[in-house]
Design an enzyme around this catalytic site. Structure first.
Site, PDB file in Angstrom:
ATOM      1  N   LYS A   9       0.867  -1.277  -0.014  1.00 14.68           N
ATOM      2  CA  LYS A   9      -0.015   0.157  -0.020  1.00 14.68           C
ATOM      3  C   LYS A   9       0.811   1.136  -0.067  1.00 14.68           C
ATOM      4  CE  LYS A   9      -3.783  -2.115   2.579  1.00 14.68           C
ATOM      5  NZ  LYS A   9      -4.619  -2.182   3.746  1.00 14.68           N
ATOM      6  N   TYR A  49     -12.408  -2.571  -2.624  1.00 12.47           N
ATOM      7  CA  TYR A  49     -13.051  -2.551  -1.118  1.00 12.47           C
ATOM      8  C   TYR A  49     -14.449  -2.872  -1.208  1.00 12.47           C
ATOM      9  CZ  TYR A  49      -8.345  -1.900   0.629  1.00 12.47           C
ATOM     10  OH  TYR A  49      -7.122  -2.292   1.085  1.00 12.47           O
ATOM     11  N   ASN A 112      -1.538  -0.127   7.361  1.00 11.97           N
ATOM     12  CA  ASN A 112      -1.129  -1.438   7.837  1.00 11.97           C
ATOM     13  C   ASN A 112      -0.257  -1.937   6.630  1.00 11.97           C
ATOM     14  OD1 ASN A 112      -3.282  -1.815   5.912  1.00 11.97           O
ATOM     15  ND2 ASN A 112      -4.551  -3.064   7.379  1.00 11.97           N
ATOM     16  N   HIS A 115      -1.852  -5.357   1.899  1.00 12.83           N
ATOM     17  CA  HIS A 115      -3.132  -6.009   1.710  1.00 12.83           C
ATOM     18  C   HIS A 115      -2.961  -7.539   1.092  1.00 12.83           C
ATOM     19  CE1 HIS A 115      -7.427  -6.954   0.669  1.00 12.83           C
ATOM     20  NE2 HIS A 115      -6.970  -7.575  -0.527  1.00 12.83           N
ATOM     21  N   GLU A 126     -10.174 -10.431  -6.785  1.00 16.66           N
ATOM     22  CA  GLU A 126      -8.966  -9.284  -6.679  1.00 16.66           C
ATOM     23  C   GLU A 126      -7.976  -9.583  -7.641  1.00 16.66           C
ATOM     24  OE1 GLU A 126      -7.575  -9.434  -2.843  1.00 16.66           O
ATOM     25  OE2 GLU A 126      -9.600  -8.774  -1.845  1.00 16.66           O
TER      26      GLU A 126
HETATM   27  P1  CMP Z   1      -6.945  -4.261   4.202  1.00 21.62           P
HETATM   28  O1  CMP Z   1      -6.522  -5.759   4.725  1.00 21.62           O
HETATM   29  O2  CMP Z   1      -6.599  -3.632   2.916  1.00 21.62           O
HETATM   30  O3  CMP Z   1      -8.480  -4.581   4.369  1.00 21.62           O
HETATM   31  C1  CMP Z   1      -9.519  -3.344   4.533  1.00 21.62           C
HETATM   32  C2  CMP Z   1      -8.554  -1.982   5.007  1.00 21.62           C
HETATM   33  O4  CMP Z   1      -9.434  -1.275   5.519  1.00 21.62           O
HETATM   34  C3  CMP Z   1      -7.671  -2.514   6.017  1.00 21.62           C
HETATM   35  O5  CMP Z   1      -6.565  -3.331   5.536  1.00 21.62           O
HETATM   36  C4  CMP Z   1      -7.195  -1.411   6.597  1.00 21.62           C
HETATM   37  O6  CMP Z   1      -6.200  -0.543   5.906  1.00 21.62           O
HETATM   38  C5  CMP Z   1      -8.468  -0.619   6.675  1.00 21.62           C
HETATM   39  N1  CMP Z   1      -9.378  -0.632   7.827  1.00 21.62           N
HETATM   40  C6  CMP Z   1     -10.096  -1.871   8.335  1.00 21.62           C
HETATM   41  N2  CMP Z   1     -10.636  -1.534   9.507  1.00 21.62           N
HETATM   42  C7  CMP Z   1     -10.652  -0.413   9.655  1.00 21.62           C
HETATM   43  C8  CMP Z   1     -10.760   0.480  10.727  1.00 21.62           C
HETATM   44  N3  CMP Z   1     -11.724  -0.044  11.777  1.00 21.62           N
HETATM   45  N4  CMP Z   1     -10.534   1.873  10.561  1.00 21.62           N
HETATM   46  C9  CMP Z   1      -9.765   2.178   9.611  1.00 21.62           C
HETATM   47  N5  CMP Z   1      -9.185   1.476   8.636  1.00 21.62           N
HETATM   48  C10 CMP Z   1      -9.615   0.012   8.760  1.00 21.62           C
END
Ligand code: CMP
Length: 152
Positions: A9, A49, A112, A115, A126
């Site tokens: 990301k 998403y 984070n 993904h 995906e």
């Molecule tokens: P990802 O694994 O890409 O899947 C969905 C993404 O949304 C997740 O990683 C985070 O980057 C984001 N995400 C998931 N939960 C939350 C949350 N509660 N608040 C903010 N961002 C979130």
């Protein structure tokens, strides 16, 4: 063999962590069979998403994921979907165990770093969003016979 769609990301790219995270997948014995750097559009973010579009955190997620380039790749290997998810750790870097990618490099729930597809069906969906079949490089690595036994 399974395939998982992995995104390095924007925070991963901006923090110069691409190489270290790619190395973890390679060290594990997983194969990168497709890879490209792109700038995520809002349309693409909504497609990727789709299950999160109506969640309260989606506006922030969309703004973050479209804010700078990211790297999309297909990671292939035995049980790759589960294995890659376990290498990432829990969604929040604050909760992810030490030794996982998020546990070692992230202190955020949104930022984070990586993904990865959460199931075989979502991986297929995906992968189809980011890669045409002709962009996937099928190749049997010469090391394959040293990574696991033939009858495993
Ligand atoms: P990802 O694994 O890409 O899947 C969905 C993404 O949304 C997740 O990683 C985070 O980057 C984001 N995400 C998931 N939960 C939350 C949350 N509660 N608040 C903010 N961002 C979130």
């Amino acid at each position: 063999m399974e395939r998982s769609l992995v995104l390095l990301k924007p925070d991963c790219v901006q923090r110069r962590l691409m190489g270290r995270i790619l190395t973890r997948f390679e060290d594990k014995g997983l194969n990168i069979v497709a890879m490209k750097m792109i700038r995520m559009t809002t349309d693409l973010a909504r497609r990727h998403y789709a299950e999160h579009v109506n969640k309260p955190f989606y506006p922030g997620l969309e703004s973050y994921i479209t804010s700078a380039p990211l790297v999309a790749m297909i990671v292939e290997g035995r049980e790759a979907v589960r294995v890659v998810r376990s290498m990432l750790g829990e969604t929040s870097g604050l909760k992810a165990s030490a030794g996982t990618i998020r546990g070692d490099f992230s202190c955020s729930r949104q930022m984070n770093l990586v993904h990865a597809s959460d199931g075989i069906e979502s991986a297929q969906r995906e992968i189809g969003i980011y890669f045409a079949p002709a962009e996937i490089c099928e190749c049997e690595p010469t090391l394959a016979k040293w990574l696991s036994a033939i009858d495993e």
